[in-house]
Design a protein around this motif. Sequence first.
Motif, mmCIF file in Angstrom:
data_model
loop_
_atom_site.group_PDB
_atom_site.id
_atom_site.type_symbol
_atom_site.label_atom_id
_atom_site.label_comp_id
_atom_site.label_asym_id
_atom_site.label_seq_id
_atom_site.Cartn_x
_atom_site.Cartn_y
_atom_site.Cartn_z
ATOM 1 N N PRO A 29 -13.390 -3.120 1.231
ATOM 2 C CA PRO A 29 -12.413 -2.043 1.432
ATOM 3 C C PRO A 29 -12.952 -1.005 2.406
ATOM 4 C CG PRO A 29 -13.464 -1.868 -0.719
ATOM 5 C CD PRO A 29 -13.942 -3.140 -0.105
ATOM 6 N N LYS A 30 -12.052 -0.438 3.189
ATOM 7 C CA LYS A 30 -12.429 0.598 4.146
ATOM 8 C C LYS A 30 -12.447 1.963 3.468
ATOM 9 C CE LYS A 30 -10.329 -1.936 7.948
ATOM 10 N NZ LYS A 30 -9.693 -3.043 7.263
ATOM 11 N N VAL A 31 -11.607 2.096 2.435
ATOM 12 C CA VAL A 31 -11.498 3.359 1.716
ATOM 13 C C VAL A 31 -11.621 3.074 0.223
ATOM 14 C CG1 VAL A 31 -10.044 5.359 1.213
ATOM 15 C CG2 VAL A 31 -9.972 4.320 3.480
ATOM 16 N N ILE A 32 -12.531 3.778 -0.426
ATOM 17 C CA ILE A 32 -12.681 3.651 -1.873
ATOM 18 C C ILE A 32 -12.315 4.988 -2.498
ATOM 19 C CG2 ILE A 32 -14.260 3.219 -3.787
ATOM 20 C CD1 ILE A 32 -15.898 1.474 -1.826
ATOM 21 N N ILE A 33 -11.284 4.948 -3.333
ATOM 22 C CA ILE A 33 -10.846 6.133 -4.063
ATOM 23 C C ILE A 33 -11.400 6.010 -5.476
ATOM 24 C CG2 ILE A 33 -8.890 7.435 -4.956
ATOM 25 C CD1 ILE A 33 -7.173 6.066 -2.759
ATOM 26 N N LYS A 57 -0.052 0.637 -1.395
ATOM 27 C CA LYS A 57 0.647 0.906 -0.134
ATOM 28 C C LYS A 57 -0.166 0.549 1.113
ATOM 29 C CE LYS A 57 3.477 4.566 1.830
ATOM 30 N NZ LYS A 57 3.979 5.926 1.651
ATOM 31 N N TYR A 58 -1.494 0.622 1.024
ATOM 32 C CA TYR A 58 -2.335 0.431 2.207
ATOM 33 C C TYR A 58 -3.357 -0.687 2.014
ATOM 34 C CZ TYR A 58 -0.490 4.946 3.637
ATOM 35 O OH TYR A 58 0.347 5.971 3.993
ATOM 36 N N ASP A 59 -3.470 -1.557 3.016
ATOM 37 C CA ASP A 59 -4.522 -2.568 3.017
ATOM 38 C C ASP A 59 -5.850 -1.872 3.255
ATOM 39 O OD1 ASP A 59 -2.840 -4.736 2.638
ATOM 40 O OD2 ASP A 59 -2.568 -5.101 4.770
ATOM 41 N N GLY A 60 -6.889 -2.375 2.637
ATOM 42 C CA GLY A 60 -8.213 -1.817 2.847
ATOM 43 C C GLY A 60 -8.534 -0.635 1.958
ATOM 44 N N VAL A 61 -7.659 -0.351 0.979
ATOM 45 C CA VAL A 61 -7.892 0.757 0.052
ATOM 46 C C VAL A 61 -8.121 0.188 -1.337
ATOM 47 C CG1 VAL A 61 -6.885 2.810 -1.027
ATOM 48 C CG2 VAL A 61 -6.501 2.380 1.398
ATOM 49 N N LEU A 62 -9.174 0.652 -1.986
ATOM 50 C CA LEU A 62 -9.494 0.247 -3.347
ATOM 51 C C LEU A 62 -9.528 1.495 -4.213
ATOM 52 C CD1 LEU A 62 -10.561 -1.864 -5.450
ATOM 53 C CD2 LEU A 62 -12.846 -1.150 -4.731
ATOM 54 N N ARG A 108 -5.034 12.406 3.410
ATOM 55 C CA ARG A 108 -6.500 12.355 3.434
ATOM 56 C C ARG A 108 -7.004 10.914 3.432
ATOM 57 N NH1 ARG A 108 -9.006 17.154 0.462
ATOM 58 N NH2 ARG A 108 -7.722 18.834 1.255
ATOM 59 N N VAL A 109 -6.347 10.049 2.677
ATOM 60 C CA VAL A 109 -6.750 8.639 2.650
ATOM 61 C C VAL A 109 -6.535 8.027 4.021
ATOM 62 C CG1 VAL A 109 -6.187 6.360 1.705
ATOM 63 C CG2 VAL A 109 -6.399 8.315 0.165
ATOM 64 N N TYR A 112 -9.218 8.179 6.725
ATOM 65 C CA TYR A 112 -10.349 7.253 6.647
ATOM 66 C C TYR A 112 -10.001 5.854 7.161
ATOM 67 C CZ TYR A 112 -12.913 10.621 3.783
ATOM 68 O OH TYR A 112 -13.576 11.728 3.323
ATOM 69 N N LEU A 113 -8.712 5.575 7.327
ATOM 70 C CA LEU A 113 -8.298 4.251 7.802
ATOM 71 C C LEU A 113 -8.312 4.211 9.323
ATOM 72 C CD1 LEU A 113 -5.303 3.643 5.383
ATOM 73 C CD2 LEU A 113 -7.471 2.427 5.373
ATOM 74 N N PRO A 114 -8.626 3.030 9.896
ATOM 75 C CA PRO A 114 -8.650 2.920 11.361
ATOM 76 C C PRO A 114 -7.248 2.976 11.953
ATOM 77 C CG PRO A 114 -9.246 0.820 10.351
ATOM 78 C CD PRO A 114 -9.037 1.820 9.254
#
Length: 114
Positions: A29-33, A57-62, A108-109, A112-114
């Motif tokens: 994941p690119k973003v870890i919440i 909603k977003y790929d790469g978010v965990l 804010r999330v 962090y995403l490209p």
Amino acid sequence: MDELEMIRRKKMLELMKKAGIIEVKQKKPKVIIEVITSPGCPYCPIAWAMAQEIEKKYDGVLAKEVSVATPEGQRKAMEHNIMGTPTILINNRVEFIGVPNFAEFERRVRQYLP
């Protein structure tokens, strides 16, 4: 390539993955919440639900819930000097204390995403 051939190839790949013949690399994941919660907190479920919604909603978010009642939660609380819940970390940085506005949380999330 006809449709039947595509189905055969896809099925063959699935079988090879299950059998361990080919290795499947998991995307990091690119973003870890991390939503730091505590038992009995009336606001924590709201923050956790918001994090789960953003994860969908977003790929790469965990999204991950971490209770202060666990050793991991206690370590996180000490590491970040967390005194109240819910506290939301994004990529190991405290971003919110309490329940944030959903639009601001999402913004804010996305930073962090490209």
